[in-house]
Design an enzyme around this catalytic site. Sequence first.
Site, short mmCIF file in Angstrom:
data_model
loop_
_atom_site.label_atom_id
_atom_site.label_comp_id
_atom_site.label_asym_id
_atom_site.label_seq_id
_atom_site.Cartn_x
_atom_site.Cartn_y
_atom_site.Cartn_z
N LYS A 184 1.06 -1.21 -0.34
CA LYS A 184 0.10 0.07 -0.23
C LYS A 184 0.90 1.07 -0.39
O LYS A 184 1.67 1.56 0.60
CB LYS A 184 -1.08 -0.03 1.66
CG LYS A 184 -1.93 0.95 1.54
CD LYS A 184 -1.62 2.23 1.16
CE LYS A 184 -2.73 3.00 1.83
NZ LYS A 184 -2.43 4.07 2.14
N GLY A 241 4.64 1.91 11.05
CA GLY A 241 3.95 3.67 11.48
C GLY A 241 3.69 3.82 12.52
O GLY A 241 3.98 3.49 13.78
N SER A 242 2.42 4.55 13.14
CA SER A 242 2.06 4.99 13.89
C SER A 242 1.18 3.99 14.90
O SER A 242 0.42 2.69 14.15
CB SER A 242 0.85 6.21 14.05
OG SER A 242 -0.14 5.58 13.04
N GLY A 245 -2.73 3.61 13.67
CA GLY A 245 -2.47 2.85 12.26
C GLY A 245 -2.51 1.15 12.31
O GLY A 245 -3.48 0.70 11.94
N GLY A 246 -1.33 1.24 13.48
CA GLY A 246 -0.97 -0.62 13.19
C GLY A 246 -2.01 -0.75 14.30
O GLY A 246 -2.02 -2.04 14.26
N GLU A 265 5.23 -2.22 13.33
CA GLU A 265 6.29 -1.45 14.36
C GLU A 265 6.00 -0.52 14.47
O GLU A 265 5.66 0.17 13.45
CB GLU A 265 7.79 -2.14 13.44
CG GLU A 265 7.99 -3.52 13.18
CD GLU A 265 9.35 -3.77 13.21
OE1 GLU A 265 9.16 -5.02 12.97
OE2 GLU A 265 10.58 -2.78 12.88
N CYS A 302 11.86 6.68 14.99
CA CYS A 302 10.86 5.82 15.75
C CYS A 302 11.44 5.59 17.33
O CYS A 302 11.68 5.54 18.18
CB CYS A 302 10.30 4.67 15.76
SG CYS A 302 11.78 3.83 14.24
N GLU A 394 4.65 8.34 22.57
CA GLU A 394 5.30 9.59 21.77
C GLU A 394 4.44 10.45 21.51
O GLU A 394 3.23 10.43 20.50
CB GLU A 394 4.85 8.54 20.25
CG GLU A 394 6.04 9.11 19.24
CD GLU A 394 6.14 7.80 18.00
OE1 GLU A 394 5.38 7.36 17.48
OE2 GLU A 394 6.66 7.45 17.20
#
Length: 513
Positions: A184, A241-242, A245-246, A265, A302, A394
């Site tokens: 994607k 990603g965030s 999202g994950g 991750e 990250c 974060e």
Amino acid sequence: MVLTGQHLIAANIIASSHGTFRAVNPTTGEPLECEFHEGGGEEVAIAADLAERDFDTFRQSSDIKRGELLETIAAQLVELKDPIIQRAHLETGLPLPRLEGELNRTVNQLKMFSQFVQHGHYKSTRIDPALPDREPLPKPDLRLSQIPLGPVAVFGASNFPLAFSVAGGDTASALAVGCPVIVKGHPAHPGTSELTGVAIQRAVQKSGLPGGIFSVIQGSGHEVGTALVKHPQIKAVAFTGSQAGGRSLFDLAAARPDPIPVFAEMGSVNPIFILPQILKENSQLLAHKYSESLTTGVGQFCTNPGLLFAVKGDDLSAFIAAVKEYLSQMNPLPMLHVGIKQNFNTKLEQLTSVRGVSRLVGSETPTTLDCYALPALLFLTADDFLQEPRIADEVFGPSSVVVQCESKEQMLVLAENLQGQLSATVHASIGEDDFCRQLFAILEKKAGRLILNDFPTGVEVCPSMHHGGPYPATTDSHFSSVGTTAIHRFLRPVCYQNFSKELLPRELQKNQD
Ligand code: NAP
């Protein structure tokens, strides 16, 4: 090279009719050349069917052949290096030397997986020969190997448009073991995704492998990602990603009639503990290095050190003064896109409103919607920290929170209260070994990488690196996309009982005469 703005599906370039979107140059706010087609469920279904069609041919190809494919992808990336780096620079605002380094890293990652898989020992085979005379029952011949899971959906992050995107570690490790990949494309760097995708498409064609093993579908919203994760032919998801999202893709995959693994991750605050003796000896140098680490790449890593713990006193005051001086002299720098900048502001606002938090560096929220940001430094006491878990979330960008502890013993309590992290760091003098051991005994339970007297930014890519950690750093703490263990995410064990040599997979045929 001219961009088409279309999807790369199997060996083809495919248009769609769900509208278009453009990338934006974060340094100017100007939309960039080329309209990109919005993908949807239809494109996902075409790519997934082609991936499934070609899965058997791909998985039955030799390790040498797949290793050669990765080498050819690396060579194609080098051939398209200039247009890729130029476009990535326009889409992300990241400096050209940084992008050149990232492209080299991406090429080296592909070569590392190529060598690893061609070496042939990655299947961790086990052989238990038959014991026909065993009493009271005979034991059959049992042999274990691993097979690839099937088509994998890959999601890259905005802050690494090359190394954690279309041709990154997720794609390389999945292709290495014979899993077709559907990426994607990240909406913040669609042109970079198309160009790197073309490099892979060309390599697949040159290698004579079937086209369905690789596709890139573009999209500026969640539709493509959601359709991919729900598609029955997709057998695993690799995401960088965030946390939001994950987690949502993880929940989506778990809710499928046939749940599939999601290797997400995500973000981390990478806590740093500075013990009293080393703070006394080195406060200025540590302040300099910490400031550098938290502002490198406009803090968009990250591994950014988002939390720092130290014991109150003159040494901590001197340390904070030096950090304030360093950060206050910095000019605003562009973040990757407007969404990330807005998120940075919002999260900083939320943290600043927490009881006990003071903002030592960082201007008021700018009213303009541009992408430029200044670094921020927040401060609070350990007691207040323990009252408010949100402080340990974060904030993706150039910011960090200094937590003032009453004593080094309180650091142990704080460490116990941390959630899962990608890394945890301790700075200590030689005389502080005993306490250091106690602290690491706790931190080992919290993080995937432990660091002594160094800083978390800068992840070396080599077999012994682990770039993972307990949730919420990842959704599966066993694995990381960085380093050769990444390939184990896309394999599953199969045991062969009582097989003749002729029917066994090649790697299990030894000692069978
Ligand atoms: P992001 O917003 O989560 O986006 C990553 C990808 O996931 C994009 O393609 C995005 O596309 C898609 N996505 C996000 N939420 C989705 C949902 N609910 N449904 C379907 N698709 C979804 O992350 P980012 O801003 O690009 O990257 C920054 C984050 O990545 C930071 O938190 C950073 O710490 C983390 N990161 C982690 C690592 C690591 O190795 N642990 C490395 C680099 C970065 P759409 O927006 O189009 O949906």
